[in-house]
Scaffold this active site. Structure first.
Site, PDB file in Angstrom:
ATOM      1  N   CYS A  82       5.695  -4.992  15.798  1.00 56.76           N
ATOM      2  CA  CYS A  82       5.253  -4.166  16.924  1.00 56.76           C
ATOM      3  C   CYS A  82       3.799  -4.521  17.231  1.00 56.76           C
ATOM      4  O   CYS A  82       3.017  -4.768  16.314  1.00 56.76           O
ATOM      5  CB  CYS A  82       5.348  -2.683  16.580  1.00 56.76           C
ATOM      6  SG  CYS A  82       6.996  -2.211  16.034  1.00 56.76           S
ATOM      7  N   CYS A 114       0.700  -2.540  15.476  1.00 60.22           N
ATOM      8  CA  CYS A 114       0.723  -2.242  14.040  1.00 60.22           C
ATOM      9  C   CYS A 114       0.140  -3.385  13.209  1.00 60.22           C
ATOM     10  O   CYS A 114       0.493  -4.546  13.412  1.00 60.22           O
ATOM     11  CB  CYS A 114       2.165  -1.972  13.623  1.00 60.22           C
ATOM     12  SG  CYS A 114       2.386  -1.801  11.850  1.00 60.22           S
ATOM     13  N   CYS A 160       6.380  -6.949   7.365  1.00 63.73           N
ATOM     14  CA  CYS A 160       7.432  -6.417   8.242  1.00 63.73           C
ATOM     15  C   CYS A 160       7.744  -7.449   9.304  1.00 63.73           C
ATOM     16  O   CYS A 160       6.842  -8.077   9.867  1.00 63.73           O
ATOM     17  CB  CYS A 160       6.962  -5.123   8.892  1.00 63.73           C
ATOM     18  SG  CYS A 160       8.233  -4.368   9.940  1.00 63.73           S
ATOM     19  N   CYS A 207       3.339   8.482   1.134  1.00 62.56           N
ATOM     20  CA  CYS A 207       3.794   7.624   2.227  1.00 62.56           C
ATOM     21  C   CYS A 207       4.081   6.267   1.594  1.00 62.56           C
ATOM     22  O   CYS A 207       3.162   5.566   1.177  1.00 62.56           O
ATOM     23  CB  CYS A 207       2.688   7.543   3.278  1.00 62.56           C
ATOM     24  SG  CYS A 207       3.049   6.410   4.623  1.00 62.56           S
ATOM     25  N   GLU A 238       0.830  -1.202   0.000  1.00 58.89           N
ATOM     26  CA  GLU A 238       0.000   0.000   0.000  1.00 58.89           C
ATOM     27  C   GLU A 238       0.865   1.253   0.000  1.00 58.89           C
ATOM     28  O   GLU A 238       1.953   1.281   0.572  1.00 58.89           O
ATOM     29  CB  GLU A 238      -0.928  -0.020   1.215  1.00 58.89           C
ATOM     30  CG  GLU A 238      -2.062  -0.994   1.004  1.00 58.89           C
ATOM     31  CD  GLU A 238      -2.892  -1.237   2.245  1.00 58.89           C
ATOM     32  OE1 GLU A 238      -4.118  -1.247   2.141  1.00 58.89           O
ATOM     33  OE2 GLU A 238      -2.311  -1.441   3.323  1.00 58.89           O
ATOM     34  N   CYS A 273      -1.806   5.783  10.117  1.00 62.94           N
ATOM     35  CA  CYS A 273      -0.592   5.116  10.604  1.00 62.94           C
ATOM     36  C   CYS A 273      -0.917   3.782  11.243  1.00 62.94           C
ATOM     37  O   CYS A 273      -1.791   3.694  12.100  1.00 62.94           O
ATOM     38  CB  CYS A 273       0.086   5.949  11.681  1.00 62.94           C
ATOM     39  SG  CYS A 273       0.590   7.549  11.127  1.00 62.94           S
TER      40      CYS A 273
HETATM   41  N1  SAH Z   1       8.508   0.649  10.187  1.00 64.51           N
HETATM   42  C1  SAH Z   1       8.766   2.026  10.342  1.00 64.51           C
HETATM   43  C2  SAH Z   1       7.971   2.888   9.392  1.00 64.51           C
HETATM   44  C3  SAH Z   1       6.497   2.579   9.182  1.00 64.51           C
HETATM   45  S1  SAH Z   1       5.356   2.816  10.484  1.00 64.51           S
HETATM   46  C4  SAH Z   1       8.515   2.479  11.762  1.00 64.51           C
HETATM   47  O1  SAH Z   1       7.936   1.723  12.520  1.00 64.51           O
HETATM   48  O2  SAH Z   1       8.951   3.571  12.099  1.00 64.51           O
HETATM   49  C5  SAH Z   1       5.000   4.556  10.529  1.00 64.51           C
HETATM   50  C6  SAH Z   1       4.572   5.044  11.927  1.00 64.51           C
HETATM   51  O3  SAH Z   1       3.243   4.604  12.280  1.00 64.51           O
HETATM   52  C7  SAH Z   1       5.495   4.537  13.021  1.00 64.51           C
HETATM   53  O4  SAH Z   1       5.853   5.547  13.916  1.00 64.51           O
HETATM   54  C8  SAH Z   1       4.622   3.496  13.666  1.00 64.51           C
HETATM   55  O5  SAH Z   1       5.078   3.208  14.939  1.00 64.51           O
HETATM   56  C9  SAH Z   1       3.257   4.143  13.607  1.00 64.51           C
HETATM   57  N2  SAH Z   1       2.149   3.218  13.887  1.00 64.51           N
HETATM   58  C10 SAH Z   1       2.109   1.887  13.725  1.00 64.51           C
HETATM   59  N3  SAH Z   1       0.926   1.393  14.142  1.00 64.51           N
HETATM   60  C11 SAH Z   1       0.195   2.438  14.579  1.00 64.51           C
HETATM   61  C12 SAH Z   1      -1.138   2.577  15.123  1.00 64.51           C
HETATM   62  N4  SAH Z   1      -1.945   1.528  15.286  1.00 64.51           N
HETATM   63  N5  SAH Z   1      -1.560   3.832  15.455  1.00 64.51           N
HETATM   64  C13 SAH Z   1      -0.764   4.898  15.271  1.00 64.51           C
HETATM   65  N6  SAH Z   1       0.477   4.825  14.763  1.00 64.51           N
HETATM   66  C14 SAH Z   1       0.952   3.605  14.429  1.00 64.51           C
HETATM   67 FE1  SF4 Z   2       7.092  -2.802  11.209  1.00 62.07          FE
HETATM   68 FE2  SF4 Z   2       4.745  -1.707  11.876  1.00 62.07          FE
HETATM   69 FE3  SF4 Z   2       6.694  -1.891  13.700  1.00 62.07          FE
HETATM   70 FE4  SF4 Z   2       6.954  -0.153  11.666  1.00 62.07          FE
HETATM   71  S1  SF4 Z   2       5.408  -0.087  13.283  1.00 62.07           S
HETATM   72  S2  SF4 Z   2       8.534  -1.571  12.440  1.00 62.07           S
HETATM   73  S3  SF4 Z   2       5.921  -1.308  10.025  1.00 62.07           S
HETATM   74  S4  SF4 Z   2       5.646  -3.626  12.715  1.00 62.07           S
END
Ligand code: SAH
Ligand code: SF4
Length: 338
Positions: A115, A118, A111, A104, A89, A330
């Protein structure tokens, strides 16, 4: 041969290889990157014969827009499909009061960092994108909208610092072929220390954004498994070194999860942790993802948290939620058709 993603030099080598003049490369380059065409037939200043010859051995792109969704706030989410069937996406955000168009982009299919908050991490890791596949995301947006992308953020699916060579090569193409300057590009990372050290040594002028999301080791460990490999104190040393080497201010991204990391003691601890780091702070109210029970913070808590950090002397912004109605905000990107 796929022409999108080729540099001017590569295009020159390509056209001279088929006995055309170098000038043809300039024309093709202009059609791909400025006029954003999808088809060789649209390159109307090339002769019909030359176009026919070109079509036998080349195409502009092999990436398809599989699904396009437009949000109420005019954010657009694309599901793109590469020739091997893998999908990612890409999101286009417009900010009403500015002429900026921000793409973006994703750096990986899935990934591995996983986390807990996410959606991308939930599907596991499939593969790295190559640099052309990253560039194609910006070109797909330009072809579809007829507009020029002005800013790129590596905040889509994937961990860019675990695919750094392709990310760096894509940035080079954004700079040189698409005229998107390094300072208009942001790389967001969950804190991959060797990647941060590499960026520091390259003195890249792009903005580094760190997904910190917690003020100490114990708290961070609960939501980010990467904390076991690259603990927050080592991350801090790497960030200090990065700022020293590049002179650039970093961005700290911080998701606010209700009752978990949005409390007053945590805000104070975070302010202390960031005291000596040259940074701005971007607070991201948690966006819901079906797989977990986290809650969005309430407004009063967001404002209190922001105030406490500002009081410590930092510039703090709260990230506007974009495209939540189409799961484009995000953390909501999962790369599948819904
Ligand atoms: N993998 C990289 C870049 C992609 S994520 C990273 O983690 O930095 C982009 C941003 O969205 C990151 O700061 C991530 O922590 C945040 N993000 C992920 N899941 C989210 C959620 N459920 N609500 C708000 N932000 C979220
Ligand atoms: Fe991967 Fe999502 Fe964590 Fe970014 S926030 S490192 S995309 S699992």
């Amino acid at each position: 041969m796929i022409l999108a993603g080729m540099t001017l030099n590569e295009l020159e080598d390509f056209v001279t290889g088929i006995k055309a003049t170098k000038f043809r490369a300039k024309q093709i380059h202009n059609w791909i990157y400025s006029k954003s065409v999808s088809d060789i037939d649209e390159m109307t200043n090339l002769s019909k014969d030359f176009r026919e010859e070109l079509k036998k051995i080349a195409a502009v792109t092999d990436t398809k827009i599989k699904v396009k969704q437009v949000s109420k706030d005019s954010t657009i989410k694309y599901l793109l499909e590469y020739p091997d069937g893998d999908c990612v996406e890409t999101v286009l955000m417009r900010f009403d009061n500015r002429a900026n168009l921000t793409a973006c982009v994703s750096s990986q299919v899935g990934c591995a960092v996983n986390c807990s908050f996410c959606a991308t991490g939930k599907g596991g890791f499939k593969r790295n994108l190559n640099y052309k596949e990253i560039v194609e995301q910006v070109l797909a947006i330009q072809r579809d909208t007829g507009l020029k992308v002005t800013n790129v953020v590596f905040m889509g699916q994937g961990e860019p610092l675990l695919n750094l060579d392709n990310v760096l090569k894509a940035i080079e193409i954004f700079n040189n072929e698409l005229q998107i300057g390094a300072r208009r590009i942001t790389i967001s990372t969950s804190g991959i220390i060797p990647g941060i050290k590499k960026l520091a040594s390259l003195e890249l002028q792009s903005t580094l954004a760190i997904s910190l999301h917690a003020s100490n080791h114990e708290l961070r460990k609960q939501i980010m498994p990467i904390e076991n490999k690259y603990p927050i104190n080592e991350l801090k040393s790497a960030l200090t070194e990065y700022v020293q080497k590049t002179g650039r201010r970093i961005t700290i991204e911080y998701i606010l999860i209700h009752g978990f990391n949005d409390t007053v003691p945590v805000a104070k601890e975070l302010a202390g942790f960031l005291k000596d780091i040259k940074c701005n702070i971007n607070l991201i109210p948690y966006n819901s993802v079906i797989e977990n029970d986290y809650k969005k913070p309430n407004n009063a808590d967001i404002m209190k948290f922001k105030y406490l950090l500002e009081h410590s002397g930092k510039k703090v912004t709260v990230r506007l939620e974009r495209g939540a109605d189409i799961d484009a905000a995000c953390g909501q990107l999962r790369g599948k058709q819904v």
